[in-house]
Enzyme design. Structure first.
Site, PDB file in Angstrom:
ATOM      1  N   THR A   1     -10.409 -12.552  -1.443  1.00 40.52           N
ATOM      2  CA  THR A   1     -11.222 -13.080  -0.338  1.00 40.52           C
ATOM      3  C   THR A   1     -12.599 -13.343  -0.633  1.00 40.52           C
ATOM      4  O   THR A   1     -13.017 -14.421  -0.421  1.00 40.52           O
ATOM      5  CB  THR A   1     -11.268 -12.209   0.956  1.00 40.52           C
ATOM      6  OG1 THR A   1      -9.956 -12.048   1.548  1.00 40.52           O
ATOM      7  CG2 THR A   1     -12.273 -12.430   1.838  1.00 40.52           C
TER       8      THR A   1
ATOM      9  N   THR B   1      -8.948  -7.459  -1.799  1.00 39.62           N
ATOM     10  CA  THR B   1      -8.998  -6.066  -1.561  1.00 39.62           C
ATOM     11  C   THR B   1      -7.584  -5.468  -1.367  1.00 39.62           C
ATOM     12  O   THR B   1      -7.320  -4.169  -1.537  1.00 39.62           O
ATOM     13  CB  THR B   1      -9.443  -5.808  -0.247  1.00 39.62           C
ATOM     14  OG1 THR B   1      -8.890  -6.656   0.712  1.00 39.62           O
ATOM     15  CG2 THR B   1     -11.219  -6.274  -0.335  1.00 39.62           C
ATOM     16  N   ASP B   2      -6.596  -6.185  -1.317  1.00 43.14           N
ATOM     17  CA  ASP B   2      -5.315  -5.611  -1.045  1.00 43.14           C
ATOM     18  C   ASP B   2      -4.898  -4.895  -2.003  1.00 43.14           C
ATOM     19  O   ASP B   2      -3.841  -3.789  -1.570  1.00 43.14           O
ATOM     20  CB  ASP B   2      -4.286  -6.941  -0.864  1.00 43.14           C
ATOM     21  CG  ASP B   2      -4.639  -7.582   0.633  1.00 43.14           C
ATOM     22  OD1 ASP B   2      -5.441  -7.389   1.289  1.00 43.14           O
ATOM     23  OD2 ASP B   2      -3.952  -8.663   0.635  1.00 43.14           O
TER      24      ASP B   2
ATOM     25  N   SER C   1      -5.104 -11.034  -4.630  1.00 42.50           N
ATOM     26  CA  SER C   1      -4.682  -9.587  -5.312  1.00 42.50           C
ATOM     27  C   SER C   1      -3.329  -9.135  -4.929  1.00 42.50           C
ATOM     28  O   SER C   1      -2.559  -8.363  -5.602  1.00 42.50           O
ATOM     29  CB  SER C   1      -5.673  -8.473  -5.313  1.00 42.50           C
ATOM     30  OG  SER C   1      -5.546  -8.050  -3.864  1.00 42.50           O
TER      31      SER C   1
END
Ligand code: GLU
Length: 339
Positions: free
Chosen positions: A14, A86-87, A57
């Site tokens: 992101t 972030t995932d 990710s």
């Protein structure tokens, strides 16, 4: 005074998105773009920016993180900052922590709010990550701190940090241990040093670099009335499915539904099967409950006890052990350190 040299490696996520013609966010920005968006960085560090990939990710692979670790080992920098989605940060950060034993800070950061939104957090997180990587206390204790995640002005141990919300800006937490440091004004405020005995044990067993090829590990989340059908399928067609190990996210202190237990015990005879707390933190019980699907029975039946390691992190560790060619006693030893 010369400024510390910080190498920023951008993977995607992101933080690196931009809108397409329809307004949907697409991966697109590189490391140069991320750095250019935060002019203050140049005041605190000599920044070298490198775009590694432009992927979400959720689509990263173990192989890509191994390649990233090799690249980081080859760098001559005073600190490393990795930007990504972030995932899977809680997994990739932990893998980097297992693979890297550097005496310079390694920090992973990301963003929850994309650059097209009001008050995106990417630029602030990147600045905070570089601040952490250049901080004197962090640099002095870089080895003891291990790989860190920096999100929303808090510093977490990569071995403990979890993504605890899918969209909120405060999506990260170290629920078991709390943050290592906090950022305020232009300062990093130290709070704690992590206990790293288990990481040290793992590294000793794994060796310095982990060779070998991908070794898929199934993540089996136990839930109310789970019949164990997926495990039946794994045992019936091991070559077609290709799993070489399994993590069982067990209930409570280390329990599984009684109806699924026989098949789980058969799985544990066929491949390393690690029990890990689905509650997200540990430690697990070892000797309290009796009965066929209790921790006492499962341990006796050959399931490997994952201790306090979150199932996602247990899966990363087991994949790394298998990839490195560790045998069963060595794998048991690695996981025992988390008990
Ligand atoms: N799923 C994407 C990723 O992990 C976007 C999520 C994010 O970065 O927060 O890269």
């Amino acid at each position: 005074m010369t400024k510390p040299r910080i190498h920023v490696l951008a993977l995607g996520g992101t933080i690196a998105t931009r809108p397409d013609a329809a307004g949907a966010m697409q991966m697109g920005l590189g490391a140069d773009d991320l750095v250019a968006a935060v002019p203050t960085l140049g005041k605190i560090a000599e920044i070298e920016a490198e775009t590694v990939s432009r992927v979400g990710s959720h689509s990263l692979s173990f192989d890509q993180i191994h390649a990233l670790a090799s690249r980081i080992r080859a760098l001559e920098a005073d600190g490393i900052v990795v930007t990504q989605g972030t995932d899977t940060l809680e997994e990739t950060g932990f893998l980097l922590d297992l693979l890297l034993d550097l005496d310079v800070p390694v920090v992973v950061t990301a963003a929850m709010r994309n650059p097209a939104l009001t008050s995106p957090d990417g630029p602030g997180n990147l600045l905070a990550a570089v601040r952490v990587a250049t901080d004197p206390w962090v640099r002095t204790h870089a080895k003891a701190l291990g790989v860190m995640a920096v999100m929303l002005d808090e510093v977490y141990a990569a071995a403990d940090v979890l993504k605890v919300h899918p969209t909120r800006i405060n999506a990260f937490a170290s629920t078991q241990t709390g943050p290592l440091a906090a950022l305020v004004e232009d300062r990093v405020v130290p709070l704690s040093l992590p206990v790293r005995d288990a990481i040290v044990t793992a590294r000793r067993r794994l060796g310095n670099t982990v060779p070998g090829k991908a070794s898929p590990v199934a993540l089996l989340w136990m839930a109310l009335d789970e019949p164990g059908g997926l495990v039946e399928a794994m045992l019936a067609a091991p070559d077609r499915l290709g799993y070489r190990g399994a993590v069982i996210a067990a209930m409570g202190g280390g329990h599984t539904p009684e109806r699924a237990t026989d098949i789980l015990v058969r799985l544990a005879a066929a491949m390393p099967a690690v029990v890990s707390p689905r509650a997200g933190g540990g430690p697990l019980l070892e000797k309290t409950y009796g009965g066929p699907s209790s921790e006492i029975a499962l341990r006796k039946a050959g399931l490997i006890w994952g201790g306090r390691l979150h199932p996602l992190k247990a899966r990363v560790l087991l994949e790394t052990c298998l990839r490195a060619g560790l045998d069963r006693p060595a794998i048991i030893d690695v996981f025992a350190a988390w008990n």
